[in-house]
Design a protein around this motif. Structure first.
Motif, PDB file in Angstrom:
ATOM      1  N   ALA A  44       0.828  -1.210   0.000  1.00 25.24           N
ATOM      2  CA  ALA A  44       0.000   0.000   0.000  1.00 25.24           C
ATOM      3  C   ALA A  44       0.861   1.258   0.000  1.00 25.24           C
ATOM      4  CB  ALA A  44      -0.940  -0.001   1.210  1.00 25.24           C
ATOM      5  N   LEU A  45       1.960   1.230   0.733  1.00 25.75           N
ATOM      6  CA  LEU A  45       2.843   2.394   0.784  1.00 25.75           C
ATOM      7  C   LEU A  45       3.545   2.623  -0.551  1.00 25.75           C
ATOM      8  CD1 LEU A  45       4.370   1.865   4.331  1.00 25.75           C
ATOM      9  CD2 LEU A  45       2.645   3.540   3.657  1.00 25.75           C
ATOM     10  N   VAL A  46       4.018   1.549  -1.162  1.00 23.51           N
ATOM     11  CA  VAL A  46       4.682   1.671  -2.460  1.00 23.51           C
ATOM     12  C   VAL A  46       3.682   2.166  -3.510  1.00 23.51           C
ATOM     13  CG1 VAL A  46       5.822   0.383  -4.314  1.00 23.51           C
ATOM     14  CG2 VAL A  46       6.496   0.010  -1.931  1.00 23.51           C
ATOM     15  N   ALA A  47       2.465   1.647  -3.487  1.00 28.76           N
ATOM     16  CA  ALA A  47       1.438   2.083  -4.441  1.00 28.76           C
ATOM     17  C   ALA A  47       1.098   3.558  -4.237  1.00 28.76           C
ATOM     18  CB  ALA A  47       0.183   1.219  -4.307  1.00 28.76           C
ATOM     19  N   ALA A  48       0.962   3.974  -2.987  1.00 29.83           N
ATOM     20  CA  ALA A  48       0.664   5.383  -2.699  1.00 29.83           C
ATOM     21  C   ALA A  48       1.800   6.281  -3.158  1.00 29.83           C
ATOM     22  CB  ALA A  48       0.397   5.577  -1.209  1.00 29.83           C
ATOM     23  N   ALA A  49       3.017   5.832  -2.962  1.00 26.45           N
ATOM     24  CA  ALA A  49       4.177   6.616  -3.408  1.00 26.45           C
ATOM     25  C   ALA A  49       4.165   6.758  -4.927  1.00 26.45           C
ATOM     26  CB  ALA A  49       5.468   5.961  -2.938  1.00 26.45           C
ATOM     27  N   GLU A  50       3.835   5.688  -5.613  1.00 28.72           N
ATOM     28  CA  GLU A  50       3.747   5.757  -7.080  1.00 28.72           C
ATOM     29  C   GLU A  50       2.684   6.761  -7.507  1.00 28.72           C
ATOM     30  OE1 GLU A  50       3.108   1.821  -8.627  1.00 28.72           O
ATOM     31  OE2 GLU A  50       5.091   1.134  -7.968  1.00 28.72           O
ATOM     32  N   GLU A  51       1.527   6.740  -6.846  1.00 28.49           N
ATOM     33  CA  GLU A  51       0.454   7.685  -7.161  1.00 28.49           C
ATOM     34  C   GLU A  51       0.900   9.132  -6.930  1.00 28.49           C
ATOM     35  OE1 GLU A  51      -3.095   6.747  -4.993  1.00 28.49           O
ATOM     36  OE2 GLU A  51      -3.185   4.723  -5.824  1.00 28.49           O
ATOM     37  N   LYS A  52       1.707   9.332  -5.899  1.00 26.37           N
ATOM     38  CA  LYS A  52       2.197  10.675  -5.567  1.00 26.37           C
ATOM     39  C   LYS A  52       3.477  11.023  -6.329  1.00 26.37           C
ATOM     40  CE  LYS A  52       0.283  10.515  -0.901  1.00 26.37           C
ATOM     41  NZ  LYS A  52      -0.199  11.768  -0.352  1.00 26.37           N
ATOM     42  N   GLN A  53       3.875  10.129  -7.234  1.00 27.58           N
ATOM     43  CA  GLN A  53       5.085  10.297  -8.047  1.00 27.58           C
ATOM     44  C   GLN A  53       6.351  10.424  -7.188  1.00 27.58           C
ATOM     45  OE1 GLN A  53       4.070  13.489 -10.733  1.00 27.58           O
ATOM     46  NE2 GLN A  53       2.912  12.095 -12.029  1.00 27.58           N
ATOM     47  N   ILE A  54       6.373   9.660  -6.102  1.00 27.95           N
ATOM     48  CA  ILE A  54       7.561   9.541  -5.256  1.00 27.95           C
ATOM     49  C   ILE A  54       8.282   8.294  -5.750  1.00 27.95           C
ATOM     50  CG2 ILE A  54       8.431   9.262  -2.910  1.00 27.95           C
ATOM     51  CD1 ILE A  54       5.735  10.503  -1.959  1.00 27.95           C
ATOM     52  N   VAL A  55       9.270   8.498  -6.593  1.00 24.74           N
ATOM     53  CA  VAL A  55       9.873   7.368  -7.294  1.00 24.74           C
ATOM     54  C   VAL A  55      10.883   6.589  -6.462  1.00 24.74           C
ATOM     55  CG1 VAL A  55       9.490   8.369  -9.559  1.00 24.74           C
ATOM     56  CG2 VAL A  55      11.636   8.832  -8.355  1.00 24.74           C
ATOM     57  N   ASP A  56      11.366   7.171  -5.376  1.00 23.86           N
ATOM     58  CA  ASP A  56      12.413   6.482  -4.627  1.00 23.86           C
ATOM     59  C   ASP A  56      11.899   5.621  -3.484  1.00 23.86           C
ATOM     60  OD1 ASP A  56      11.698   8.812  -3.305  1.00 23.86           O
ATOM     61  OD2 ASP A  56      13.723   9.345  -2.728  1.00 23.86           O
ATOM     62  N   LEU A  57      10.580   5.420  -3.390  1.00 22.28           N
ATOM     63  CA  LEU A  57      10.055   4.492  -2.390  1.00 22.28           C
ATOM     64  C   LEU A  57       9.761   3.166  -3.074  1.00 22.28           C
ATOM     65  CD1 LEU A  57       9.296   3.826   0.463  1.00 22.28           C
ATOM     66  CD2 LEU A  57       6.993   4.632   0.005  1.00 22.28           C
ATOM     67  N   THR A  58      10.672   2.237  -2.887  1.00 23.91           N
ATOM     68  CA  THR A  58      10.568   0.897  -3.456  1.00 23.91           C
ATOM     69  C   THR A  58      10.659  -0.115  -2.319  1.00 23.91           C
ATOM     70  OG1 THR A  58      12.957   0.713  -3.711  1.00 23.91           O
ATOM     71  CG2 THR A  58      11.717   1.651  -5.588  1.00 23.91           C
ATOM     72  N   TYR A  59      10.420  -1.374  -2.657  1.00 22.94           N
ATOM     73  CA  TYR A  59      10.586  -2.427  -1.651  1.00 22.94           C
ATOM     74  C   TYR A  59      12.039  -2.477  -1.169  1.00 22.94           C
ATOM     75  CZ  TYR A  59       5.928  -3.945  -2.895  1.00 22.94           C
ATOM     76  OH  TYR A  59       4.570  -3.981  -3.101  1.00 22.94           O
ATOM     77  N   GLU A  60      12.956  -2.301  -2.100  1.00 24.38           N
ATOM     78  CA  GLU A  60      14.380  -2.310  -1.736  1.00 24.38           C
ATOM     79  C   GLU A  60      14.706  -1.157  -0.788  1.00 24.38           C
ATOM     80  OE1 GLU A  60      13.225  -2.489  -4.909  1.00 24.38           O
ATOM     81  OE2 GLU A  60      13.754  -4.555  -5.418  1.00 24.38           O
ATOM     82  N   ALA A  61      14.114   0.007  -1.059  1.00 24.55           N
ATOM     83  CA  ALA A  61      14.339   1.168  -0.190  1.00 24.55           C
ATOM     84  C   ALA A  61      13.774   0.914   1.205  1.00 24.55           C
ATOM     85  CB  ALA A  61      13.718   2.424  -0.795  1.00 24.55           C
ATOM     86  N   LEU A  62      12.614   0.270   1.278  1.00 25.47           N
ATOM     87  CA  LEU A  62      12.028  -0.056   2.583  1.00 25.47           C
ATOM     88  C   LEU A  62      12.919  -1.019   3.364  1.00 25.47           C
ATOM     89  CD1 LEU A  62       8.310  -0.317   1.511  1.00 25.47           C
ATOM     90  CD2 LEU A  62       9.188   1.189   3.305  1.00 25.47           C
TER      91      LEU A  62
END
Length: 76
Positions: A44-62
């Motif tokens: 949900a967090l990665v999807a929300a980041a994508e919607e907000k065009q926050i490109v650096d929130l990935t599973y690897e980043a988490l």
């Protein structure tokens, strides 16, 4: 975005993170204080980041954020 704290800031704070994961603001704030977000909320967090065009929130980043948080905890 290198820390869990920066993740919360980027997504709009505990209230917004709570809304994204379907939990209360206090639940999200507790995760922020603990420095740990359960894996079941990551999609949900990665999807929300994508919607907000926050490109650096990935599973690897988490994963990296959690590792750094644990390392800081171990040296404290």
């Amino acid at each position: 975005m290198g820390t869990l704290d920066s993740l919360f800031i980027s997504l709009g704070g505990p209230a917004e993170v709570g809304r994204i994961i379907g939990k209360s603001t206090e639940h999200a704030a507790s995760m922020r204080r603990r420095g740990s977000i359960p894996v079941e909320y990551w999609p949900a967090l990665v999807a929300a980041a994508e919607e907000k065009q926050i490109v650096d929130l990935t599973y690897e980043a988490l994963v990296a954020m959690h590792v750094r948080a644990k390392q800081r905890e171990a040296t404290s």
